[in-house]
Design an enzyme around this catalytic site. Structure first.
Site, mmCIF file in Angstrom:
data_model
loop_
_atom_site.group_PDB
_atom_site.id
_atom_site.type_symbol
_atom_site.label_atom_id
_atom_site.label_comp_id
_atom_site.label_asym_id
_atom_site.label_seq_id
_atom_site.Cartn_x
_atom_site.Cartn_y
_atom_site.Cartn_z
ATOM 1 N N GLU A 54 0.827 -1.208 0.000
ATOM 2 C CA GLU A 54 0.000 0.000 0.000
ATOM 3 C C GLU A 54 0.862 1.260 0.000
ATOM 4 O O GLU A 54 0.494 2.274 -0.584
ATOM 5 C CB GLU A 54 -1.009 -0.001 1.160
ATOM 6 C CG GLU A 54 -0.418 -0.198 2.542
ATOM 7 C CD GLU A 54 -0.285 -1.668 2.937
ATOM 8 O OE1 GLU A 54 0.264 -2.463 2.147
ATOM 9 O OE2 GLU A 54 -0.699 -1.999 4.068
ATOM 10 N N CYS A 90 2.327 1.746 7.655
ATOM 11 C CA CYS A 90 1.395 2.081 6.571
ATOM 12 C C CYS A 90 0.202 2.870 7.092
ATOM 13 O O CYS A 90 -0.286 3.780 6.420
ATOM 14 C CB CYS A 90 0.944 0.822 5.850
ATOM 15 S SG CYS A 90 2.258 0.114 4.833
HETATM 16 ZN ZN LIG Z 1 2.894 -1.747 5.873
#
Ligand SMILES: [Zn+2]
Length: 133
Positions: A54, A90
């Protein structure tokens, strides 16, 4: 569109470079102009240099000039046995780079969950905190 985005994320998962964990992740970002930007996890023997799918995708979108309000939906998929959410790094990155209420579709083909970064990461640290200095 959700199904197409998940399909693109599973395709991106095929590009994962994961010789150490053998844990493959793909991501696809739908942008307001209809563009879909994909990313995969890219590992490195120096583990700290590994980049998640991501983050690969959102950095690619930003590198192409897109910004937070251009992002309409996100899909993140894995081949893991259990459904996984984004890691802490993330979540921090996405909390700044995508809209808080942007749909995030998680799937491992067996299970799925729809969420948002606001749900995944309450009480976020971000630009607003630095602006208060
Ligand atoms: Zn990650």
């Amino acid at each position: 569109m959700k199904e197409k985005l998940l399909e693109k994320a599973f395709e991106a998962m095929g590009n994962a470079y994961a010789p150490y964990s053998n844990y493959h992740v793909g991501s696809a970002f739908l942008l307001n102009d209809g563009t879909i930007v994909i990313g995969a996890n890219i590992e490195n023997a120096s583990f700290g240099a590994t980049n998640c799918a991501e983050r690969s995708a959102v950095y690619a979108a930003y590198s192409q000039g897109y910004r937070q309000n251009d992002i309409q939906a996100v899909a993140i998929v894995t081949d893991g046995k259990i459904l996984a959410g984004p890691c802490g790094i993330c979540r921090q990155v996405l909390s700044e780079l995508i809209p808080g209420d942007c749909p995030i579709y998680l799937s491992n083909k067996k299970e799925s969950k729809d969420t948002t970064i606001n749900e995944l990461m309450p009480f976020q640290f971000g630009k607003k905190d630095l602006d208060e200095l």
